[in-house]
Design an enzyme around this catalytic site. Sequence first.
Site, PDB file in Angstrom:
ATOM      1  CG  HIS A  14     -23.890  -8.763  -6.091  1.00  0.00           C
ATOM      2  ND1 HIS A  14     -22.742  -9.017  -5.410  1.00  0.00           N
ATOM      3  CD2 HIS A  14     -23.485  -9.159  -7.295  1.00  0.00           C
ATOM      4  CE1 HIS A  14     -21.630  -9.342  -6.158  1.00  0.00           C
ATOM      5  NE2 HIS A  14     -22.053  -9.386  -7.253  1.00  0.00           N
ATOM      6  CG  ASP A  67     -25.368  -2.785  -5.022  1.00  0.00           C
ATOM      7  OD1 ASP A  67     -24.534  -2.043  -5.858  1.00  0.00           O
ATOM      8  OD2 ASP A  67     -25.298  -4.072  -4.826  1.00  0.00           O
ATOM      9  CD  GLN A 123     -25.477  -4.647 -12.910  1.00  0.00           C
ATOM     10  OE1 GLN A 123     -25.614  -4.159 -13.944  1.00  0.00           O
ATOM     11  NE2 GLN A 123     -24.642  -5.385 -12.453  1.00  0.00           N
ATOM     12  CE  LYS A 141     -20.852  -4.620 -11.222  1.00  0.00           C
ATOM     13  NZ  LYS A 141     -20.857  -5.882 -11.915  1.00  0.00           N
ATOM     14  CB  CYS A 184     -22.679 -12.556  -6.854  1.00  0.00           C
ATOM     15  SG  CYS A 184     -21.038 -13.011  -7.250  1.00  0.00           S
TER      16      CYS A 184
END
Length: 407
Positions: free
Chosen positions: A123, A200, A203, A226, A365
């Site tokens: 991302h 990261d 998700q 999220k 993104c």
Amino acid sequence: MTYDIDKIRAEFPILSRQVNGKPLVYLDNGASAQKPQVVIDAVTQAYSMEYANVHRGLHYLSNLATEKYEGVRGTIARFLGVKNEDEIVFTSGATEGINLVAYGWAMPRLEAGDEIVLTIAEHHANIVPWHFLRERQGVVLKWVEVDAKGDLDPQAMIEAMGPKTRLVAMSHMSNVLGTVFDVKPVIEAAHAHGIPVLVDGSQAAVHMPLNLDDLGADFYAVTGHKLYGPSGSGAIHIKADRMAEMRPFIGGGDMIREVHRDRVIYNDPPMKFEAGTPGIVQQIGLGVALDYMMGVGMENIAAHEKRLCDYARARLDGLNWLNVQGTSARKGAIFSFTLEGAAHAHDISTVLDKKGVAVRAGQHCTGPLMAHLGLNATCRASFGMYNTEAEVDVLIEALELCHELFA
């Protein structure tokens, strides 16, 4: 434990509404998830009856707000599988957390020619901060590509590391392909060469149970909106030894212990990295959201989404005019797709919206990944804990209408 999907859906008030005269089918969870009533109530209560600034006040409301706010640090630690809650830094989301590492850890120690290894599937939040270092300090970005199925070979990441590699930065789960990347062998190999790893988890943290103490990443960023929590909330887990190597990113407020004309003494971590009046209510709401998820059970959420993913995959595979990006066996419930022909992703999403189906359209993104895939844009249907097989069927019906219109 029985997964009571009807009960769960009833706890998210927005799911009862209609859009364009149709029941809402919300499949944009990869961008931002909806909020359960307990989170909405907690935010309302905090603003209406309990609000005050934290840490500096001695009055009742300030003490109450501070207690609730600081209590979230332990909640996040439990959710992420971290024993030392002082390794949790509050942020406004994963973007701030990654920038904290870029400015606080990487910028003071990386020089021209030093390398950062990235995956092509990152991302922009895990790309642009490293471009800042490329532009300003001459740092070199090395890219590792995914294969045709959307898989990332850990060995390719390992082989990309060299004597000038100073950091590895990679996603745990792709927000476009849905692939859950096997990050642990990469972390272990990097550590064998003294290279820290930033992951990261924006998700992955939503869809699977985590044990970060076992995973071993030096930095692991998550974002609250999220995780069924408020926007403007989030955290990054930073190992204590890495915290000791970092300078502050933003100055002011609680990151200060003493200020004099000729010097400043910073607070201890994690508050050393938490400047100014924080997102008090947002973080309180995030704590409630994580408690809610843990109450349902992350294993149960993962199992439900696995069933949903398998069902959606089978139904989408039956549409031979639909091109789904990412077919890995490690794929989670995120489906990015295009239609054969000239239909643009924005046109597809507009038709789906008329049927009450909310999906994302664009590059998500992920400019380098889109270029690697040879695409300008895709539609993305991303599923959450409250989605159902019946909603997959509505998506399929709406896609069939798109095919009729654009074929």
